[in-house]
Structure formats: structure tokens, C-alpha cells
Scaffold this active site. Structure first.
Site, PDB file in Angstrom:
ATOM      1  N   HIS A 143      91.592 -38.637  21.540  1.00 60.73           N
ATOM      2  CA  HIS A 143      91.057 -38.201  20.249  1.00 60.73           C
ATOM      3  C   HIS A 143      90.081 -39.265  19.762  1.00 60.73           C
ATOM      4  O   HIS A 143      90.355 -40.465  19.843  1.00 60.73           O
ATOM      5  CB  HIS A 143      92.195 -38.020  19.243  1.00 60.73           C
ATOM      6  CG  HIS A 143      91.702 -37.848  17.849  1.00 60.73           C
ATOM      7  ND1 HIS A 143      90.752 -36.903  17.514  1.00 60.73           N
ATOM      8  CD2 HIS A 143      91.997 -38.504  16.689  1.00 60.73           C
ATOM      9  CE1 HIS A 143      90.492 -36.985  16.220  1.00 60.73           C
ATOM     10  NE2 HIS A 143      91.230 -37.950  15.701  1.00 60.73           N
ATOM     11  N   CYS A 186      94.298 -33.549  13.761  1.00 62.86           N
ATOM     12  CA  CYS A 186      93.542 -34.054  14.919  1.00 62.86           C
ATOM     13  C   CYS A 186      94.213 -33.718  16.248  1.00 62.86           C
ATOM     14  O   CYS A 186      93.585 -33.803  17.300  1.00 62.86           O
ATOM     15  CB  CYS A 186      93.336 -35.555  14.810  1.00 62.86           C
ATOM     16  SG  CYS A 186      92.538 -36.026  13.279  1.00 62.86           S
ATOM     17  N   ASN A 231      84.689 -38.804  13.622  1.00 61.25           N
ATOM     18  CA  ASN A 231      85.987 -38.155  13.853  1.00 61.25           C
ATOM     19  C   ASN A 231      85.868 -36.696  13.410  1.00 61.25           C
ATOM     20  O   ASN A 231      85.700 -36.413  12.227  1.00 61.25           O
ATOM     21  CB  ASN A 231      87.064 -38.892  13.037  1.00 61.25           C
ATOM     22  CG  ASN A 231      88.442 -38.295  13.226  1.00 61.25           C
ATOM     23  OD1 ASN A 231      88.600 -37.214  13.785  1.00 61.25           O
ATOM     24  ND2 ASN A 231      89.444 -39.007  12.736  1.00 61.25           N
TER      25      ASN A 231
HETATM   26  N1  ACO Z   1      81.945 -50.219   3.947  1.00 63.30           N
HETATM   27  C1  ACO Z   1      82.129 -51.496   3.520  1.00 63.30           C
HETATM   28  N2  ACO Z   1      83.317 -51.976   3.136  1.00 63.30           N
HETATM   29  C2  ACO Z   1      84.368 -51.131   3.197  1.00 63.30           C
HETATM   30  C3  ACO Z   1      84.243 -49.808   3.611  1.00 63.30           C
HETATM   31  C4  ACO Z   1      82.981 -49.354   3.993  1.00 63.30           C
HETATM   32  N3  ACO Z   1      82.758 -48.104   4.412  1.00 63.30           N
HETATM   33  N4  ACO Z   1      85.450 -49.233   3.569  1.00 63.30           N
HETATM   34  C5  ACO Z   1      86.314 -50.143   3.143  1.00 63.30           C
HETATM   35  N5  ACO Z   1      85.665 -51.314   2.902  1.00 63.30           N
HETATM   36  C6  ACO Z   1      86.181 -52.565   2.434  1.00 63.30           C
HETATM   37  C7  ACO Z   1      87.502 -52.405   1.733  1.00 63.30           C
HETATM   38  O1  ACO Z   1      87.299 -52.035   0.386  1.00 63.30           O
HETATM   39  C8  ACO Z   1      88.091 -53.769   1.881  1.00 63.30           C
HETATM   40  O2  ACO Z   1      87.503 -54.594   0.917  1.00 63.30           O
HETATM   41  P1  ACO Z   1      88.401 -55.647   0.101  1.00 63.30           P
HETATM   42  O3  ACO Z   1      88.960 -56.565   1.141  1.00 63.30           O
HETATM   43  O4  ACO Z   1      87.415 -56.274  -0.818  1.00 63.30           O
HETATM   44  O5  ACO Z   1      89.453 -54.829  -0.568  1.00 63.30           O
HETATM   45  C9  ACO Z   1      87.578 -54.252   3.228  1.00 63.30           C
HETATM   46  O6  ACO Z   1      86.459 -53.406   3.544  1.00 63.30           O
HETATM   47  C10 ACO Z   1      88.593 -54.152   4.329  1.00 63.30           C
HETATM   48  O7  ACO Z   1      89.171 -52.868   4.279  1.00 63.30           O
HETATM   49  P2  ACO Z   1      90.320 -52.489   5.227  1.00 63.30           P
HETATM   50  O8  ACO Z   1      90.830 -51.138   4.844  1.00 63.30           O
HETATM   51  O9  ACO Z   1      91.279 -53.610   5.354  1.00 63.30           O
HETATM   52  O10 ACO Z   1      89.534 -52.360   6.605  1.00 63.30           O
HETATM   53  P3  ACO Z   1      90.140 -52.133   8.012  1.00 63.30           P
HETATM   54  O11 ACO Z   1      89.783 -53.253   8.877  1.00 63.30           O
HETATM   55  O12 ACO Z   1      91.559 -51.690   7.984  1.00 63.30           O
HETATM   56  O13 ACO Z   1      89.271 -50.901   8.504  1.00 63.30           O
HETATM   57  C11 ACO Z   1      89.457 -48.530   8.821  1.00 63.30           C
HETATM   58  C12 ACO Z   1      89.342 -49.652   7.817  1.00 63.30           C
HETATM   59  C13 ACO Z   1      88.189 -48.494   9.656  1.00 63.30           C
HETATM   60  C14 ACO Z   1      89.620 -47.222   8.080  1.00 63.30           C
HETATM   61  C15 ACO Z   1      90.676 -48.832   9.718  1.00 63.30           C
HETATM   62  O14 ACO Z   1      91.826 -49.039   8.942  1.00 63.30           O
HETATM   63  C16 ACO Z   1      90.934 -47.745  10.672  1.00 63.30           C
HETATM   64  O15 ACO Z   1      90.181 -47.549  11.601  1.00 63.30           O
HETATM   65  N6  ACO Z   1      92.017 -47.028  10.514  1.00 63.30           N
HETATM   66  C17 ACO Z   1      92.320 -45.898  11.341  1.00 63.30           C
HETATM   67  C18 ACO Z   1      92.111 -44.736  10.531  1.00 63.30           C
HETATM   68  C19 ACO Z   1      91.350 -43.657  11.198  1.00 63.30           C
HETATM   69  O16 ACO Z   1      90.666 -43.781  12.174  1.00 63.30           O
HETATM   70  N7  ACO Z   1      91.515 -42.539  10.579  1.00 63.30           N
HETATM   71  C20 ACO Z   1      90.898 -41.380  11.006  1.00 63.30           C
HETATM   72  C21 ACO Z   1      91.715 -40.240  10.707  1.00 63.30           C
HETATM   73  S1  ACO Z   1      93.233 -40.352  11.498  1.00 63.30           S
HETATM   74  C22 ACO Z   1      93.053 -39.912  13.017  1.00 63.30           C
HETATM   75  O17 ACO Z   1      92.138 -39.239  13.330  1.00 63.30           O
HETATM   76  C23 ACO Z   1      94.063 -40.390  13.956  1.00 63.30           C
END
Ligand code: ACO
Length: 326
Positions: free
Chosen positions: A253, A116, A283
Site C-alpha cells: 500500500h 486502504c 496515498n
Molecule cells: N509541512 C510542514 N510541517 C508540518 C506538516 C507539513 N505538511 N505537517 C506537520 N508538520 C509539522 C508538525 O506541526 C510538527 O510541528 P511541531 O513540532 O512544531 O509541532 C512537525 O511538523 C512534526 O510533525 P510530526 O507529526 O511529528 O511529523 P512526523 O515525522 O510524524 O511525520 C507524518 C508526519 C508524515 C504524517 C508521519 O507521521 C507519517 O507518515 N505517518 C503515517 C501516516 C500515514 O501515512 N497515513 C496515511 C494514511 S494511513 C495509511 O494509509 C496506512
């Protein structure tokens, strides 16, 4: 004393025609619009058609940038493509594009894989070559078809990514070497290989001859993304001799609206000055910043003299920032 500065003289972008909404995704995996919107700010993303390649998106973005810059293809003397989803294992997508664009024979062409942060890395390389007088005009592209390395059965990752390409043309212009110059005033890049397995593809040519799917430790990425994006802006502002009050626009980004919100708060910059495209692009990794820049130019947001701060963070981990005065 006069010095050479890299001026941004044109931008372009290309998004595939197909739009995948959160409701579409809810038909594919166990998810819903409310979850995706509140956690990421993403509403829709573009997905490349079958046979529509990273080089095709790059080509269209490049043509638009060349037209906006009002230059001839033959004036380009360096082409660099930031991507993790190039057409071929080798040669570089940039080499394929050089042929497609009819660049003059001998024009150097290379890809850069910094995930990224790829556009910031590629811009720094082009800027250094321009400032050293090795080249006059550089075509810098960020382009991805992330849909090809997305596991469409994994709701943790498939809701996050999209396809697209953005292009920028930088050209040598004389400056005075002061903080009031126009053009690229600073670039700064970083990496920390210790964080390699937080965001990666488990496959690869040398491992199993496959591309593999995106694996991500979302919470860890989130935690590291915020300070890294802040550092990218703060350190490049220092190099430029400017402060956050001088910044008219911040182009982060585009990974996640919650990350962008937190970074804006920490930088103490009003969200009105922050370019947000993640809602309709998702993204797009290396394409995200040039796409956001080109779309904002096309919408008439930027004006001459504006100071634009940019920062990116991604797999590696890699991160960095740059400061540009139009
Ligand atoms: N729909 C519904 N539920 C979901 C989904 C989905 N698409 N994805 C995960 N869940 C569930 C999980 O299974 C979990 O359920 P559980 O509690 O029963 O186990 C629950 O939602 C919570 O999951 P978390 O992973 O704790 O959710 P979080 O609040 O951390 O959000 C996310 C996840 C959006 C990926 C967040 O961690 C994030 O934004 N991280 C940054 C990562 C990112 O943006 N990466 C992009 C690439 S890196 C970059 O470009 C810099």
C-alpha cells in the site's frame, strides 16, 4: 487433484488530469517540498476535477482492464468496488458502474469499505466466489476521490492524499493445487476495531449526515502500519507455501515511502523489487494497490511466472496480504 484458481487476466487504471505538486501545496498551507518529500516521499498527487466522480475514474480503469483482459463486458459476473468515497450514500458505486458498463442483468454488484486495505478485502471476496465455482469472472476495483474528504487547510493531512482508480479482472482457471500454480495462491485479511479512532472521519450519515474530513494520529498509524504490512506478506506467504526468496515483486500500500522502506528492510526484500508509486500518486487508499499493479503492467515490469506479494494497511485498522503468481 485439480482446483480452481483466480488468474489475474487484466488490469487498468485512471488518474485525474490535474496534478497537485508539493510547491502548489506550499501556496495553500504552511508547508514546503522539502518537508513533504523527506517525511513521506510524495512529490505530487492527482486531484479529481469538479464533477469527476469515483464512478467516472472507476469506469475508465474498468474499460482499460476489460480491454487488456480481452474479454467482453458481458463475461463479467461479479463487480466489487473498494472505496471510502463512493458517489452516493447508497446504492453502491458498483451498481452504478454495472449499468454504465452494460453488465448482464442480475450481475451481483457491491462496495466494500475497508479503507486502504479495501482492494485486498475485495480480492479475497472475489477469489473465494471464484474458487467456490459461484462465478467465473470478477471485476475488482479500488477507487477514491479522497480530495473530497481532505481538509485543505490542515497541513498534517492534506499533503498525503490523492485521487485515482485501479481495476483488476480475475478469472477461474484450473490449477493443480500446488504452490507452483499460477493465479492467486493466498489471501489473508485482518482488522482491529480497538484502533478505530487513530484514523477516521468524525462525521457520517448516521452521526450528522455529512462525509467529514480525514483525522489521523500520524505517528501511531506509522508505528502500526509497519508490522501490519510485514504480517500481511509473511502470513500470506505461509499460506501459499512460499518464502520471501520466491517473491519477484512486492506491491505495498502506497502511504509513505518511509513506511515502505521500513517494511522492505524487515521483510529482507531489496527495494529494486518493490513497486513505488507514492511519489507521484500520494496515498490513494483503496486505489493504491490496483493503481500500482496496473501502472507496472503498463510499463512492462511484470513477466509471466513472476510471484507478486501484496500487503495493505488502513483505517479500522484493517490490514492484509495476498500472493499472486502471474
Ligand atoms: N509541512 C510542514 N510541517 C508540518 C506538516 C507539513 N505538511 N505537517 C506537520 N508538520 C509539522 C508538525 O506541526 C510538527 O510541528 P511541531 O513540532 O512544531 O509541532 C512537525 O511538523 C512534526 O510533525 P510530526 O507529526 O511529528 O511529523 P512526523 O515525522 O510524524 O511525520 C507524518 C508526519 C508524515 C504524517 C508521519 O507521521 C507519517 O507518515 N505517518 C503515517 C501516516 C500515514 O501515512 N497515513 C496515511 C494514511 S494511513 C495509511 O494509509 C496506512
Amino acid at each position: 487433484m485439480t482446483i480452481i484458481r483466480s488468474h489475474l487476466i487484466g488490469t487498468g487504471y485512471k488518474l485525474p488530469a490535474k496534478i497537485l505538486t508539493n510547491d502548489d501545496l506550499s501556496q495553500m498551507v504552511d508547508t514546503n517540498d522539502e518537508w513533504i518529500s523527506t517525511r513521506t516521499g510524495i512529490k505530487s498527487r492527482h486531484i479529481a476535477a469538479e464533477g469527476e466522480l469515483t464512478s467516472d475514474l472507476s469506469y475508465e480503469a474498468a474499460l482499460m482492464a476489460i480491454q487488456n483482459a480481452q474479454i467482453k463486458n458481458q463475461e463479467i459476473d461479479f463487480i466489487i468496488v473498494a472505496t471510502v468515497t463512493g458517489d452516493h450514500t447508497f446504492p453502491a458505486t458498483a451498481a452504478k458502474l454495472a449499468k454504465k458498463l452494460g453488465l448482464k442483468p442480475g450481475t451481483p454488484a457491491m462496495d466494500v469499505n475497508a479503507a486502504c486495505s479495501g482492494f485486498v478485502y475485495a480480492s479475497q471476496i472475489a477469489d473465494n466466489m471464484i474458487r467456490l465455482g459461484q462465478i467465473k469472472t470478477a471485476l475488482v476495483i479500488g477507487a477514491e476521490t479522497l480530495s473530497r474528504i481532505t481538509d485543505w487547510t490542515d497541513r498534517n493531512t492534506c499533503v498525503l492524499f490523492g485521487d485515482g482508480a485501479g481495476a483488476a479482472i480475475f478469472q477461474a482457471v484450473e490449477g493443480l493445487g500446488t504452490k507452483d500454480d499460477t493465479g492467486l495462491l493466498a489471501t489473508k485479511i485482518y482488522a482491529d476495531g480497538e484502533q478505530f479512532d487513530r484514523l477516521y472521519s468524525a462525521s457520517g450519515v448516521s452521526i450528522d449526515q455529512k462525509a467529514g474530513y480525514i483525522h489521523m494520529d500520524g505517528k501511531e498509524v506509522f508505528k502500526v502500519a509497519v508490522p501490519s504490512l510485514v504480517q500481511g506478506v509473511e502470513e500470506s506467504l505461509k499460506i501459499a507455501g512460499l518464502s520471501i526468496e520466491d517473491v519477484n515483486w512486492y506491491v505495498p500500500h502506497q502511504a509513505n515511502l518511509r513506511i515502505i522502506d521500513s517494511v522492505a528492510k524487515k521483510l529482507n526484500i531489496d527495494m529494486e523489487k518493490v513497486i513505488v508509486t507514492v511519489d507521484h500518486h500520494g496515498n490513494t487508499s483503496a486505489a493504491s494497490i490496483p493503481l500500482a499493479l496496473a501502472e507496472s503492467f503498463a510499463a512492462g515490469k511484470f513477466k509471466k511466472g513472476d510471484v507478486i506479494a501484496i500487503s495493505a494497511m488502513g483505517a479500522g485498522f484493517t490490514w492484509g496480504g495476498m500472493i499472486l503468481r502471474l
